[in-house]
Design an enzyme around this catalytic site. Structure first.
Site, PDB file in Angstrom:
ATOM      1  N   SER A 155     -62.428 -57.936   7.722  1.00  0.00           N
ATOM      2  CA  SER A 155     -61.253 -58.598   7.152  1.00  0.00           C
ATOM      3  C   SER A 155     -60.019 -58.024   7.845  1.00  0.00           C
ATOM      4  O   SER A 155     -60.084 -56.910   8.378  1.00  0.00           O
ATOM      5  CB  SER A 155     -61.167 -58.295   5.646  1.00  0.00           C
ATOM      6  OG  SER A 155     -59.938 -58.756   5.113  1.00  0.00           O
ATOM      7  N   TYR A 168     -61.364 -52.048  -1.675  1.00  0.00           N
ATOM      8  CA  TYR A 168     -61.759 -53.152  -0.782  1.00  0.00           C
ATOM      9  C   TYR A 168     -61.338 -52.871   0.658  1.00  0.00           C
ATOM     10  O   TYR A 168     -62.148 -52.988   1.585  1.00  0.00           O
ATOM     11  CB  TYR A 168     -61.136 -54.469  -1.270  1.00  0.00           C
ATOM     12  CG  TYR A 168     -61.525 -55.663  -0.419  1.00  0.00           C
ATOM     13  CD1 TYR A 168     -62.824 -56.158  -0.429  1.00  0.00           C
ATOM     14  CD2 TYR A 168     -60.592 -56.296   0.406  1.00  0.00           C
ATOM     15  CE1 TYR A 168     -63.192 -57.250   0.358  1.00  0.00           C
ATOM     16  CE2 TYR A 168     -60.947 -57.390   1.191  1.00  0.00           C
ATOM     17  CZ  TYR A 168     -62.247 -57.860   1.162  1.00  0.00           C
ATOM     18  OH  TYR A 168     -62.608 -58.949   1.944  1.00  0.00           O
TER      19      TYR A 168
HETATM   20  P1  NAP Z   1     -67.621 -65.559  -1.732  1.00  0.00           P
HETATM   21  O1  NAP Z   1     -67.457 -67.033  -1.784  1.00  0.00           O
HETATM   22  O2  NAP Z   1     -67.551 -64.777  -2.973  1.00  0.00           O
HETATM   23  O3  NAP Z   1     -68.972 -65.262  -0.950  1.00  0.00           O
HETATM   24  C1  NAP Z   1     -69.545 -63.992  -0.912  1.00  0.00           C
HETATM   25  C2  NAP Z   1     -71.027 -64.173  -0.846  1.00  0.00           C
HETATM   26  O4  NAP Z   1     -71.652 -62.876  -0.842  1.00  0.00           O
HETATM   27  C3  NAP Z   1     -71.540 -64.927  -2.061  1.00  0.00           C
HETATM   28  O5  NAP Z   1     -72.433 -65.920  -1.641  1.00  0.00           O
HETATM   29  C4  NAP Z   1     -72.232 -63.830  -2.865  1.00  0.00           C
HETATM   30  O6  NAP Z   1     -73.362 -64.215  -3.617  1.00  0.00           O
HETATM   31  C5  NAP Z   1     -72.698 -62.909  -1.776  1.00  0.00           C
HETATM   32  N1  NAP Z   1     -73.038 -61.599  -2.318  1.00  0.00           N
HETATM   33  C6  NAP Z   1     -72.344 -60.832  -3.181  1.00  0.00           C
HETATM   34  N2  NAP Z   1     -73.021 -59.715  -3.466  1.00  0.00           N
HETATM   35  C7  NAP Z   1     -74.174 -59.766  -2.756  1.00  0.00           C
HETATM   36  C8  NAP Z   1     -75.292 -58.904  -2.613  1.00  0.00           C
HETATM   37  N3  NAP Z   1     -75.362 -57.752  -3.271  1.00  0.00           N
HETATM   38  N4  NAP Z   1     -76.305 -59.296  -1.800  1.00  0.00           N
HETATM   39  C9  NAP Z   1     -76.256 -60.458  -1.138  1.00  0.00           C
HETATM   40  N5  NAP Z   1     -75.218 -61.334  -1.228  1.00  0.00           N
HETATM   41  C10 NAP Z   1     -74.195 -60.977  -2.034  1.00  0.00           C
HETATM   42  O7  NAP Z   1     -66.525 -64.927  -0.740  1.00  0.00           O
HETATM   43  P2  NAP Z   1     -66.150 -65.240   0.781  1.00  0.00           P
HETATM   44  O8  NAP Z   1     -64.679 -65.312   0.827  1.00  0.00           O
HETATM   45  O9  NAP Z   1     -66.961 -66.339   1.336  1.00  0.00           O
HETATM   46  O10 NAP Z   1     -66.577 -63.840   1.451  1.00  0.00           O
HETATM   47  C11 NAP Z   1     -67.464 -63.734   2.556  1.00  0.00           C
HETATM   48  C12 NAP Z   1     -67.084 -62.522   3.381  1.00  0.00           C
HETATM   49  O11 NAP Z   1     -65.784 -62.724   3.969  1.00  0.00           O
HETATM   50  C13 NAP Z   1     -66.989 -61.225   2.584  1.00  0.00           C
HETATM   51  O12 NAP Z   1     -67.534 -60.160   3.325  1.00  0.00           O
HETATM   52  C14 NAP Z   1     -65.480 -61.036   2.423  1.00  0.00           C
HETATM   53  O13 NAP Z   1     -65.131 -59.689   2.228  1.00  0.00           O
HETATM   54  C15 NAP Z   1     -64.968 -61.602   3.729  1.00  0.00           C
HETATM   55  N6  NAP Z   1     -63.552 -62.009   3.720  1.00  0.00           N
HETATM   56  C16 NAP Z   1     -63.111 -62.991   2.885  1.00  0.00           C
HETATM   57  C17 NAP Z   1     -61.765 -63.363   2.931  1.00  0.00           C
HETATM   58  C18 NAP Z   1     -61.191 -64.438   2.049  1.00  0.00           C
HETATM   59  O14 NAP Z   1     -59.956 -64.628   2.063  1.00  0.00           O
HETATM   60  N7  NAP Z   1     -61.970 -65.178   1.298  1.00  0.00           N
HETATM   61  C19 NAP Z   1     -60.892 -62.716   3.824  1.00  0.00           C
HETATM   62  C20 NAP Z   1     -61.392 -61.729   4.633  1.00  0.00           C
HETATM   63  C21 NAP Z   1     -62.721 -61.385   4.598  1.00  0.00           C
HETATM   64  P3  NAP Z   1     -73.379 -65.336  -4.774  1.00  0.00           P
HETATM   65  O15 NAP Z   1     -73.601 -66.639  -4.043  1.00  0.00           O
HETATM   66  O16 NAP Z   1     -74.481 -64.964  -5.659  1.00  0.00           O
HETATM   67  O17 NAP Z   1     -72.068 -65.317  -5.406  1.00  0.00           O
END
Ligand code: NAP
Length: 267
Positions: A155, A168
Site C-alpha cells: 500500500s 496497518y
Molecule cells: P477487501 O475487499 O476487504 O479484500 C480483502 C480480502 O482479503 C477479502 O477477500 C478477505 O476475505 C481476504 N482476507 C482477509 N483475511 C484473510 C485471511 N486470514 N486469509 C485469507 N484471506 C483473507 O479489501 P481490498 O481493498 O480488496 O484489499 C486487498 C489488498 O489491498 C489488501 O492487502 C489491502 O491491504 C490492500 N490495499 C487496499 C487499499 C484500498 O484502498 N482498498 C489500498 C492499499 C492497499 P473475505 O472475502 O472473507 O472478506
C-alpha cells in the site's frame, strides 16, 4: 494472440472480492489458470464484515468464464501454515505447476494506539505480514521450478505513516521490506519478487471501516480521495491488476514497490 500468461498458473489470496477479485479476473482474461483463494470462513473476528464461501464460489464462477484457462476455488486462511501448505499442495495437484503467487489478502484497522488491543495488533500482523511469509515460503520450491514470480499487495501506507495507522501502516511497511529481501534472496534462483502499492479504492476496507457510516460514509471517502490523491480520482481493481500483470511478466524487474496511486506518494 497468445498472452505471456497463457497456460501459466496463478494463485491469488484474498480473491473473493475487492482488489483480489479484480486481479483474478484480469489474469483469467490473459488466459492464465487461476486459483481463487479466500478465507471463506469465520468472519467474526475482524473489525468489519468479511465475506464467506458463497462470495468465493460466485467470484470463481465469474473468473472461470473469462478466458481460456480454468479457475478453481481453494479456501485458505493465510494465517494458518497448515492451510497455506494445503493451498499450494492442492494447486500443484490440480495444475502441476505455479508461475505466480499474488499475496493480496489483507485487513485494515485504523484507530488511535490506545484503542488497539494486543489481539487486534496480532491479527493485522498475522494476515498482512505472516500470511505473506507463509504463502511465499510454501510456494518458493514450485516458483523456483517454473522460474516464476511473487507479487505482494502492499500500500502507499507502506511508504508513509498516517495518524491512527500505526498497526496497518507498519504491517504494510513490513511487506515492502519482505519484498526487497526475498527479491535479493531469490534473484540468483530466477524468481522475481515485487510489490504493488495501491492508493485508495472503494472496497470494504474503506466503506466498512476507514470511512464507514459512523465515520462519515461516502462524503468522508470522497473527501479523502480529493485530499490525498493529486490526480483527484480513486484507483480501481483494474488499475491494480494491470500493475500485477506487468510485474508478473517483466523479466528484468525485481525488488520494486510500484505505486498505483495517482501521485499519492511519489517514491
Ligand atoms: P477487501 O475487499 O476487504 O479484500 C480483502 C480480502 O482479503 C477479502 O477477500 C478477505 O476475505 C481476504 N482476507 C482477509 N483475511 C484473510 C485471511 N486470514 N486469509 C485469507 N484471506 C483473507 O479489501 P481490498 O481493498 O480488496 O484489499 C486487498 C489488498 O489491498 C489488501 O492487502 C489491502 O491491504 C490492500 N490495499 C487496499 C487499499 C484500498 O484502498 N482498498 C489500498 C492499499 C492497499 P473475505 O472475502 O472473507 O472478506
Amino acid at each position: 494472440m497468445r498472452s505471456a500468461l497463457s497456460e501459466k498458473v496463478a494463485v491469488v489470496t484474498g480473491a473473493a472480492r475487492g482488489i483480489g477479485r479484480g486481479i483474478a479476473l484480469a489474469l483469467a482474461e490473459a488466459d492464465c489458470h487461476v486459483v481463487v483463494s479466500d478465507l471463506a470462513g469465520d468472519p467474526a473476528s475482524a473489525s468489519y464484515e468479511l465475506s464467506g464461501q458463497a462470495q468465493l464460489d460466485a467470484t470463481t464462477a465469474e473468473v472461470n468464464g473469462r478466458g481460456a484457462g480454468r479457475a478453481v476455488a481453494i479456501p485458505c486462511d493465510v494465517t494458518r501454515s497448515d492451510q497455506v501448505e494445503a493451498l499450494i499442495g492442492k494447486t500443484l495437484a490440480e495444475f502441476g505447476r505455479i508461475d505466480l503467487l499474488v499475496n493480496n489478502a489483507g485487513i485494515v484497522h485504523m484507530t488511535p494506539i490506545e484503542e488497539i488491543d494486543e489481539a487486534r495488533w496480532d491479527q493485522v500482523y498475522a494476515v498482512n505480514v505472516k500470511g505473506v511469509f507463509l504463502a511465499s515460503k510454501a510456494a518458493v520450491p514450485a516458483l523456483c521450478e517454473s522460474q516464476g514470480a511473487i507479487v505482494n499487495i502492499s500500500s502507499v501506507a507502506g511508504k508513509r505513516g498516517h495518524a491512527a495507522g500505526s498497526v496497518y501502516c507498519s504491517s504494510k511497511f513490513a511487506v515492502i521490506g519482505f519484498t526487497q529481501s526475498l527479491a535479493l534472496e531469490l534473484a540468483g534462483r530466477g524468481v522475481r519478487v515485487n510489490a504493488v502499492c495501491p492508493g485508495i479504492l472503494d472496497t470494504a476496507m474503506w466503506s466498512q471501516h476507514i470511512t464507514s457510516e459512523a465515520r462519515g460514509g461516502e462524503a468522508a471517502y470522497q473527501g479523502a480521495v480529493q485530499a490525498l490523491i493529486p490526480m483527484g480520482r480513486e484507483q480501481t481493481p483494474e488499475d491494480i491488476a494491470d500493475a500485477v500483470i506487468y510485474l508478473a511478466t517483466a523479466p528484468n524487474v525485481t525488488g520494486i514497490a510500484l505505486n498505483v496511486a495517482g501521485g499519492m506518494e511519489v517514491w
